[in-house]
Design a protein around this motif. Sequence first.
Motif, PDB file in Angstrom:
ATOM      1  N   GLU A   1      91.016 -19.093 123.650  1.00 39.94           N
ATOM      2  CA  GLU A   1      91.958 -20.106 123.154  1.00 39.94           C
ATOM      3  C   GLU A   1      91.618 -20.450 121.700  1.00 39.94           C
TER       4      GLU A   1
ATOM      5  N   THR B   1      87.931 -25.627 121.979  1.00 44.89           N
ATOM      6  CA  THR B   1      86.768 -25.251 122.773  1.00 44.89           C
ATOM      7  C   THR B   1      85.936 -26.499 123.053  1.00 44.89           C
TER       8      THR B   1
ATOM      9  N   ASP C   1      80.728 -19.044 122.825  1.00 44.72           N
ATOM     10  CA  ASP C   1      81.535 -19.899 121.953  1.00 44.72           C
ATOM     11  C   ASP C   1      81.133 -21.354 122.246  1.00 44.72           C
TER      12      ASP C   1
HETATM   13 MG   LIG Z   1      87.216 -22.915 119.350  1.00 43.06          MG
END
Ligand SMILES: [Mg+2]
Length: 362
Positions: A33, A42, A61
């Motif tokens: 995303e 995130t 991430d």
């Molecule tokens: Mg991100």
Amino acid sequence: METELKHIVIAVMGVTGAGKSHFVQRATGADVEIGHSQASCTHEVANFDLIMPPYHVHLVDTPGFDDSFKNDAEILDGIAEFLRQVHDQRGKLSGILYLHQITDARMRGSALKNLTMFQKLMGTRALTNCVLVTTKWGNVDKAVGQAREEELLQDARFGWKNMVANRAQVARFENTSESAIRIIQSVACLRECVPKLTEELCYDKKKLKDTAAGRVVIDTLKEQLADKQAEIELTKQQQAQALHEKDTEYAKQMQEQRAVLEAEMKRVREGQVLMEQRVEEMRRTSEARALEIRAAEKERRKHSTKRTVGRWVGGILGTAAIVVTGGVAAPLVLGAAAVAEGVYHEEKVDDRNKLDRLHAAA
Ligand SMILES: [Mg+2]
Ligand SMILES: Nc1nc2c(ncn2[C@@H]2O[C@H](COP(=O)(O)OP(=O)(O)O)[C@@H](O)[C@H]2O)c(=O)[nH]1
């Protein structure tokens, strides 16, 4: 072949919007995303697999310390939990990529805060495994970008100079898969590193609030608490004044604003509680959350089996009723099926929401 691959972990950090998820997407091709507004996407530490023989890279991430939905304590807690798991599972943390967008003319407050947190998290020794990666070169005039890069490397206020002196690498991300892979390769072969936060939590057994990064967060939370208290006081006074002047509409607005501020203050206080955790408590909390998630998933599967059986039985009985009555019962049967389907749908949405809440809290 997979068993012969060496599992390594590489974390991607940096301010919201620096391009962390985009980088992970370019490197792995995964459906990550990506943010297209200022709001961050995130919120959780998320793992993506990259098979790059002889390595199986776990590219991680992470959210920045300026998330629009989580406070700094929750972000630090998530990163601490990730580092604890890597350490407990004897994972090999080979690299940490710190992303910075070269499009920023000036280092914004959030960028400076993220840089400070990054340095506190890493300490000095782990810098050997860090790469300071500049992104979004395509969105800036090359000469301007080069001048900014030079400034980052020369101006001691930004911390890059000191990090490079302590063996951090510098790289440009050219917005291609090859470029992302090249950057990953530059750390994949390094000996694993132990960030300062891992040392403090897993070896020195410190509480999160007593770590170098935790102390910065504690100060921020104290400031936020004081700010919120002052704002609440102000809304109280304005509400009283509005009531005195019989301005009920404004009084209502102030009351609503106070409720929002009180909820925010509660989150800050919860953040302070998180910071009191020791690594053993973190483990217990995450194990308890994992158990809760598993139980909820089992429950959901049970419901979904019940729903399928219900649909079949309902379908057979309904068809039989239509056949026996020569079609007279058809409107009734179809109506009942529609109602049942509505109930099934609501139950399904409820289950999904419950699971989402648990995943979000985990
Ligand atoms: Mg991100
Ligand atoms: N041109 C260009 N755009 C980028 C680059 N990296 C990220 N972006 C864009 O910047 C925005 C924010 O990226 P995202 O990966 O969500 O940032 P994150 O918050 O750090 O995860 C998205 O619109 C990306 O498509 C890059 O290297 N070049």
